[in-house]
Design a protein around this motif. Sequence first.
Motif, PDB file in Angstrom:
ATOM      1  N   SER A  75       0.352  -0.819   0.213  1.00  0.00           N
ATOM      2  CA  SER A  75       0.265   0.419  -0.026  1.00  0.00           C
ATOM      3  C   SER A  75       0.806   1.865  -0.351  1.00  0.00           C
ATOM      4  O   SER A  75       0.693   2.266   0.383  1.00  0.00           O
ATOM      5  CB  SER A  75      -1.145  -0.151   1.230  1.00  0.00           C
ATOM      6  OG  SER A  75      -0.456  -0.153   2.334  1.00  0.00           O
ATOM      7  N   ASN A 118      -1.368  -3.115   6.907  1.00  0.00           N
ATOM      8  CA  ASN A 118      -1.981  -1.316   7.633  1.00  0.00           C
ATOM      9  C   ASN A 118      -3.376  -1.236   6.730  1.00  0.00           C
ATOM     10  O   ASN A 118      -2.761  -0.199   5.605  1.00  0.00           O
ATOM     11  CB  ASN A 118      -1.209  -0.232   8.222  1.00  0.00           C
ATOM     12  CG  ASN A 118      -1.779   0.587   8.759  1.00  0.00           C
ATOM     13  OD1 ASN A 118      -2.479   0.819   8.619  1.00  0.00           O
ATOM     14  ND2 ASN A 118      -1.040   1.145   8.568  1.00  0.00           N
ATOM     15  N   SER A 147       8.566  -3.636   0.238  1.00  0.00           N
ATOM     16  CA  SER A 147       9.912  -2.457   0.237  1.00  0.00           C
ATOM     17  C   SER A 147      11.018  -3.935  -0.316  1.00  0.00           C
ATOM     18  O   SER A 147      10.266  -5.162  -0.125  1.00  0.00           O
ATOM     19  CB  SER A 147      11.283  -2.229   1.709  1.00  0.00           C
ATOM     20  OG  SER A 147       9.412  -1.776   2.372  1.00  0.00           O
ATOM     21  N   PRO A 150       7.830   0.067 -13.259  1.00  0.00           N
ATOM     22  CA  PRO A 150       6.987   1.092 -13.810  1.00  0.00           C
ATOM     23  C   PRO A 150       8.260   1.982 -13.362  1.00  0.00           C
ATOM     24  O   PRO A 150       8.833   2.132 -12.458  1.00  0.00           O
ATOM     25  CB  PRO A 150       5.747   1.435 -13.633  1.00  0.00           C
ATOM     26  CG  PRO A 150       5.508   0.617 -11.901  1.00  0.00           C
ATOM     27  CD  PRO A 150       6.836  -0.610 -11.723  1.00  0.00           C
ATOM     28  N   GLN A 179       9.053   4.934 -13.219  1.00  0.00           N
ATOM     29  CA  GLN A 179       8.897   6.181 -12.784  1.00  0.00           C
ATOM     30  C   GLN A 179       9.381   6.414 -11.449  1.00  0.00           C
ATOM     31  O   GLN A 179       9.270   6.040 -10.554  1.00  0.00           O
ATOM     32  CB  GLN A 179       7.685   6.926 -13.088  1.00  0.00           C
ATOM     33  CG  GLN A 179       6.659   7.714 -13.140  1.00  0.00           C
ATOM     34  CD  GLN A 179       7.659   8.838 -13.700  1.00  0.00           C
ATOM     35  OE1 GLN A 179       8.630  10.098 -12.794  1.00  0.00           O
ATOM     36  NE2 GLN A 179       7.449   9.828 -14.535  1.00  0.00           N
TER      37      GLN A 179
HETATM   38  N1  LIG Z   1       8.921   5.022  -5.290  1.00  0.00           N
HETATM   39  C1  LIG Z   1       9.569   4.407  -6.413  1.00  0.00           C
HETATM   40  O1  LIG Z   1       9.846   5.565  -7.109  1.00  0.00           O
HETATM   41  C2  LIG Z   1       9.395   3.204  -7.246  1.00  0.00           C
HETATM   42  C3  LIG Z   1       9.922   3.008  -8.526  1.00  0.00           C
HETATM   43  C4  LIG Z   1       9.627   2.027  -9.156  1.00  0.00           C
HETATM   44  C5  LIG Z   1       9.839   0.648  -8.330  1.00  0.00           C
HETATM   45  N2  LIG Z   1       9.732   0.749  -7.193  1.00  0.00           N
HETATM   46  C6  LIG Z   1       9.871  -0.386  -6.564  1.00  0.00           C
HETATM   47  O2  LIG Z   1       8.167  -0.741  -5.824  1.00  0.00           O
HETATM   48  C7  LIG Z   1       8.618  -1.515  -4.451  1.00  0.00           C
HETATM   49  C8  LIG Z   1       7.710  -0.820  -3.589  1.00  0.00           C
HETATM   50  O3  LIG Z   1       7.980   0.660  -3.350  1.00  0.00           O
HETATM   51  P1  LIG Z   1       7.699   2.184  -2.681  1.00  0.00           P
HETATM   52  O4  LIG Z   1       8.401   3.186  -3.528  1.00  0.00           O
HETATM   53  O5  LIG Z   1       6.325   1.810  -3.149  1.00  0.00           O
HETATM   54  O6  LIG Z   1       7.727   1.732  -1.196  1.00  0.00           O
HETATM   55  P2  LIG Z   1       7.743   2.453   0.454  1.00  0.00           P
HETATM   56  O7  LIG Z   1       6.033   3.248  -0.108  1.00  0.00           O
HETATM   57  O8  LIG Z   1       8.077   2.434   0.860  1.00  0.00           O
HETATM   58  O9  LIG Z   1       5.391   1.102   0.787  1.00  0.00           O
HETATM   59  C9  LIG Z   1       6.226   0.149   1.117  1.00  0.00           C
HETATM   60  C10 LIG Z   1       5.285  -1.269   1.277  1.00  0.00           C
HETATM   61  O10 LIG Z   1       5.782  -2.187   1.708  1.00  0.00           O
HETATM   62  C11 LIG Z   1       4.898  -2.044   2.836  1.00  0.00           C
HETATM   63  N3  LIG Z   1       6.077  -3.758   3.339  1.00  0.00           N
HETATM   64  C12 LIG Z   1       7.664  -3.493   4.576  1.00  0.00           C
HETATM   65  N4  LIG Z   1       7.553  -4.543   4.610  1.00  0.00           N
HETATM   66  C13 LIG Z   1       6.807  -5.292   4.134  1.00  0.00           C
HETATM   67  C14 LIG Z   1       6.259  -6.249   5.392  1.00  0.00           C
HETATM   68  N5  LIG Z   1       7.446  -7.117   5.695  1.00  0.00           N
HETATM   69  N6  LIG Z   1       5.255  -7.099   4.907  1.00  0.00           N
HETATM   70  C15 LIG Z   1       4.617  -6.801   3.909  1.00  0.00           C
HETATM   71  N7  LIG Z   1       4.212  -5.396   3.431  1.00  0.00           N
HETATM   72  C16 LIG Z   1       5.057  -4.815   3.912  1.00  0.00           C
HETATM   73  C17 LIG Z   1       5.041  -1.194   3.248  1.00  0.00           C
HETATM   74  O11 LIG Z   1       4.219  -1.635   4.655  1.00  0.00           O
HETATM   75  P3  LIG Z   1       3.969  -0.952   6.116  1.00  0.00           P
HETATM   76  O12 LIG Z   1       2.552   1.048   5.127  1.00  0.00           O
HETATM   77  O13 LIG Z   1       2.502  -1.586   6.788  1.00  0.00           O
HETATM   78  O14 LIG Z   1       4.572  -0.341   6.244  1.00  0.00           O
HETATM   79  C18 LIG Z   1       4.484  -0.771   2.372  1.00  0.00           C
HETATM   80  O15 LIG Z   1       2.972  -1.107   1.658  1.00  0.00           O
HETATM   81  C19 LIG Z   1       9.912  -1.531  -4.450  1.00  0.00           C
HETATM   82  O16 LIG Z   1      10.063  -2.805  -4.580  1.00  0.00           O
HETATM   83  C20 LIG Z   1      10.280  -0.592  -5.436  1.00  0.00           C
HETATM   84  O17 LIG Z   1      11.836  -0.536  -5.481  1.00  0.00           O
HETATM   85  C21 LIG Z   1       9.162   1.689  -5.991  1.00  0.00           C
END
Ligand SMILES: NC(=O)c1ccc[n+]([C@@H]2O[C@H](COP(=O)([O-])OP(=O)(O)OC[C@H]3O[C@@H](n4cnc5c(N)ncnc54)[C@H](OP(=O)(O)O)[C@@H]3O)[C@@H](O)[C@H]2O)c1
Length: 252
Positions: free
Chosen positions: A9, A35, A66, A107, A109
């Motif tokens: 989320s 959450n 993450s 994605p 971005q």
């Molecule tokens: N942000 C970017 O710009 C971007 C771009 C492309 C790809 N990505 C990739 O997309 C993925 C997500 O990135 P994000 O930026 O969206 O991350 P984020 O905003 O930090 O969110 C992380 C998510 O992971 C959940 N999480 C962490 N540990 C967990 C566990 N042990 N069990 C269940 N849920 C867990 C968190 O839940 P809680 O809220 O409960 O902690 C939260 O929903 C990563 O692989 C990242 O490399 C990110």
Amino acid sequence: MIKVSIIGSGNVASHLINAFENSIEIELVQVFSRNIKVLEGIVSSDKITDNISSLKDADLYIISVSDSAIAKVSQQLLFSGRLVVHTAGSLSADVLDGKNRSGIFYPLQTFSKNRVVDFAAIPICIEAVNPEDHRTLEMVAKAISNSVFTIGANQRKALHVAAVFVNNFTNHLYGIAAGICENNDVPFNILKPLIRETAEKVMAISPKEAQTGPALRGDEIILQSHLDFLTDQNTNNIYKILTQSIQHDAKL
Ligand SMILES: NC(=O)c1ccc[n+]([C@@H]2O[C@H](COP(=O)([O-])OP(=O)(O)OC[C@H]3O[C@@H](n4cnc5c(N)ncnc54)[C@H](OP(=O)(O)O)[C@@H]3O)[C@@H](O)[C@H]2O)c1
């Protein structure tokens, strides 16, 4: 309609939820989060679950958590033989538990929850071993984006490294510039037309052709005066290393 569920989320998951909810080709079946409060108002309550063992049948499960949690979350899935992908740039599909069919849905971005993005313009890099799974990922990606690429693990990592330079490092340099402005009582806003033109210029010409400034010109007097001005050692070092890099590049 292709049935998709999302696990996570955070920044990426919340934008994917929005894109899928707006697609007539995708049925968003469920969203899992530890959450569930953060999903309120983003997705209807009947689609939200905090119980990973209650995930319903879907054609595709997208794990967008993450990087360090992807493997563990994929192990927690109770089903097997289904298509499960992650959204990370620098991790192989092998991190996903082998009991399910794996793939990538990356994605390219920068996503922050409070920023609106136009998913149609966002490149989505997909990867799957099985041709049928590849077709599913392609259909899902094309349902939300006009820019879909089949990219292998090494090239995806290369893209991610390149993305760190154009996004994270550039943004860090904006932060340094903002600090310099603040310390000298000038508004950072004055630099914004320059920031915009720098980005727009590389849409039309190559970064090498677009480069200007004292490093490229080899203007040693100005370079030394800038280094004298930068009393913070960290900023001074960054200025030196980027100057060397620009001058090295100019000789190639
Ligand atoms: N942000 C970017 O710009 C971007 C771009 C492309 C790809 N990505 C990739 O997309 C993925 C997500 O990135 P994000 O930026 O969206 O991350 P984020 O905003 O930090 O969110 C992380 C998510 O992971 C959940 N999480 C962490 N540990 C967990 C566990 N042990 N069990 C269940 N849920 C867990 C968190 O839940 P809680 O809220 O409960 O902690 C939260 O929903 C990563 O692989 C990242 O490399 C990110």
